[in-house]
Design an enzyme around this catalytic site. Structure first.
Site, short mmCIF file in Angstrom:
data_model
loop_
_atom_site.label_atom_id
_atom_site.label_comp_id
_atom_site.label_asym_id
_atom_site.label_seq_id
_atom_site.Cartn_x
_atom_site.Cartn_y
_atom_site.Cartn_z
N ASP A 131 7.21 -6.19 -7.23
CA ASP A 131 8.17 -6.28 -6.12
C ASP A 131 7.44 -7.01 -5.01
OD1 ASP A 131 10.10 -5.99 -4.22
OD2 ASP A 131 10.21 -3.81 -4.29
N CYS B 179 13.52 -8.60 -2.38
CA CYS B 179 14.72 -8.21 -1.62
C CYS B 179 15.10 -9.35 -0.67
CB CYS B 179 14.50 -6.91 -0.86
SG CYS B 179 13.08 -6.91 0.24
N ASP C 176 -5.79 -5.06 -3.20
CA ASP C 176 -5.07 -6.33 -3.24
C ASP C 176 -4.72 -6.64 -4.69
OD1 ASP C 176 -4.18 -8.94 -3.16
OD2 ASP C 176 -5.77 -9.63 -1.81
N LYS D 53 10.39 2.72 -6.75
CA LYS D 53 10.31 2.20 -8.11
C LYS D 53 9.23 2.93 -8.91
CE LYS D 53 11.99 -2.33 -6.62
NZ LYS D 53 12.16 -1.93 -5.20
N PRO E 29 7.20 1.56 -0.64
CA PRO E 29 7.06 3.01 -0.38
C PRO E 29 7.21 3.90 -1.59
CG PRO E 29 9.25 2.29 0.24
CD PRO E 29 8.52 1.05 -0.20
N GLY E 30 7.49 3.37 -2.78
CA GLY E 30 7.36 4.18 -3.97
C GLY E 30 8.61 4.54 -4.73
N CYS F 180 2.39 -3.87 -5.50
CA CYS F 180 3.05 -3.84 -4.18
C CYS F 180 4.04 -2.66 -4.16
CB CYS F 180 3.75 -5.16 -3.88
SG CYS F 180 2.72 -6.63 -4.15
N ALA F 181 3.53 -1.48 -4.51
CA ALA F 181 4.37 -0.34 -4.90
C ALA F 181 5.01 0.40 -3.74
CB ALA F 181 3.53 0.65 -5.72
#
Length: 471
Positions: A345, A398, A329, A288, A285-286, A282-283
């Site tokens: 995340d 979050c 997925d 991390k 917008p990037g 679930c990367a």
């Protein structure tokens, strides 16, 4: 100030005559007036959509789409964003002020009218906008809307009364937790954190969010060059910006990227090392992904959204970093061998981001929590299968909701005896032991770092737990 009651019948301003009052004195429409009208139309339309049933887009995305369709220039797009953002940030307060000045309360079943009145009141009470412009352009929007045209007089009368009674309204603003937080969220935060901390969270939401940066390399003199404050956690916090972020030193050469200070902590807890194979699930917008890649790890960044992964790839290119980018997925992800570490995340309610995304408080419901909780559990179990013996797994959200954080990890450890918790140490969060809960997990709150001038701006609400697969 209490919340207004619902009313499904025709509404009119309390104390107003039944017939429409004359609108503000009409003047020839200048180019600036026309531009201001377009910006307000976008703001009102976006707020109406999000208050109604069309909640497919987040506020920022809806505003960007609306500005693009309307052909707004940068200044008007900024005005539309300011109006819509402050409307959601103060929505409970604004609705209460409006309802108190309408004989039959605020018609909650008419989102376009509610949005028109709320965006108008937000300009009068919270933005440096001339009163006559706020009222006049709201009336023009009503006249142009077939669903609100017959209520033009109501719009004019209510907003004029807001202008007249502004000081009294502002003086009655009250406790943000009571006046400006949906009841279901306020009750949850009181139960989870106690009444004082819940109130502090709500106050922090009103202040908005600072812009934090994560550096690709050493800190050097970047804080001085950017006029920023170095936070204990390792991020830089910008002061008041006079130019777009893209015009700041270091942007073009890829020396840093925008990332909330709390959001930057989970990837640091992963402890990426050069040459390790690490999956970022679930990367997008990037942020991390960039953190892990900057440590020299070999990163696989996976997400379901191809457009969001395109932005991730663009950001990595600017930063001079690389990763294997996979559209897919996470539940169906089947790599040829396990990873040294996995960062998950997980999709969540995002209630920890209300400082910067105030629409979240008003567009999410408790039923969303149930759906997301089940998905998170499945993703966490899947992520566990991707970790080699002795490898690490960091789970984060979050969210301020314990079902998506503390309880999720507790349940995972009960059903996965192969994993153990690796507690977070104070030195890993800049010595701020208040960010570590009793179980040794990370728990940041919007009110953290809120009171100090040198650490102004609070944090996003984040939860992270570092787990290890036993050898």
């Amino acid at each position: 100030m209490g919340r207004g009651r619902n009313a499904s019948g025709p509404a009119r301003a309390a104390g107003a005559t039944k017939g429409p009052r004359p609108g503000p004195k009409s003047t020839p429409e200048s180019a600036a007036d026309a531009a201001g009208l377009a910006a307000r139309r976008v703001a009102q339309s976006v707020v109406a959509d999000l208050l109604g049933q069309n909640r497919a887009l987040a506020l920022e995305d809806a505003l960007a789409q609306g500005a693009r369709v309307a052909g707004l220039d940068a200044a008007d797009a900024g005005l539309a964003r300011a109006i819509a953002t402050v409307t959601f940030r103060r929505l409970g307060f604004l609705k209460a002020a409006l309802a108190a000045r309408m004989e039959q309360g605020l018609p909650e079943d008419k989102p376009r009218l509610v949005a028109l009145l709320a965006t108008g009141a937000a300009q009068i009470l919270d933005l440096a906008v001339p009163d006559h412009a706020a009222v006049d352009l709201a009336v023009r929007l009503a006249k142009a809307d077939p669903q609100a045209r017959h209520l033009t007089g109501l719009v004019n009368a209510v907003l004029r009364r807001i202008v007249r009674e502004r000081e009294a309204i502002l003086a009655e603003a009250g406790d943000p937790l009571e006046a400006n937080t949906p009841d279901w969220l306020a009750a949850r935060w009181r139960a989870a954190y106690g009444p004082e901390t819940a109130a502090a969270i709500a106050r922090a939401h009103l202040g908005g969010a600072a812009i934090d940066l994560t550096l690709k390399g050493e800190a050097g003199d970047w804080a001085e060059r950017l006029g920023a404050v170095a936070l204990p956690t390792g991020s830089l916090r910008l002061g008041d910006l006079r130019v777009p972020v893209s015009e700041l030193p270091g942007f073009t050469e890829g020396a840093w990227w925008v990332q909330d200070a709390a959001a930057a902590i989970p990837a640091r807890l992963l402890g990426a090392r050069a040459g390790e194979r690490i999956a970022d699930l679930c990367a997008a917008p990037g942020g991390k992904t960039a953190q892990i890649a900057s440590q020299g790890a070999v990163v696989t960044a996976l997400d379901r959204s191809a457009p969001r992964l395109e932005r991730l790839s663009e950001n990595l290119a600017r930063l001079g970093l690389t990763a294997e980018v996979v559209v897919g997925d996470a539940l169906a992800f089947d790599p040829p061998e396990p990873f040294d570490a996995v960062l998950l995340d997980a999709p969540c309610s995002a209630t920890g981001t209300i400082r910067r995304h105030p629409d979240v408080a008003w567009t999410k419901t408790e039923s969303d929590l149930i759906r997301l909780h089940l998905l998170q559990a499945r993703l966490l179990d899947k992520a566990a299968t991707l970790v080699r013996p002795g490898g690490r797994l960091v789970y984060c959200t979050c969210s301020l909701e314990q079902e998506e954080g503390e309880r999720q990890v507790a349940a995972f450890l009960k059903r996965n005896a192969a994993f153990e918790r690796v507690p977070v140490r104070p030195d890993e969060v800049g010595g701020l032991d208040a960010l570590i809960n009793a179980d040794g997990d990370l728990r940041t709150l919007p009110a953290h770092l809120e009171g100090s001038e040198s650490q102004r701006g609070g944090l996003d609400g984040f939860f992270a737990s570092r787990l290890r697969r036993k050898d």
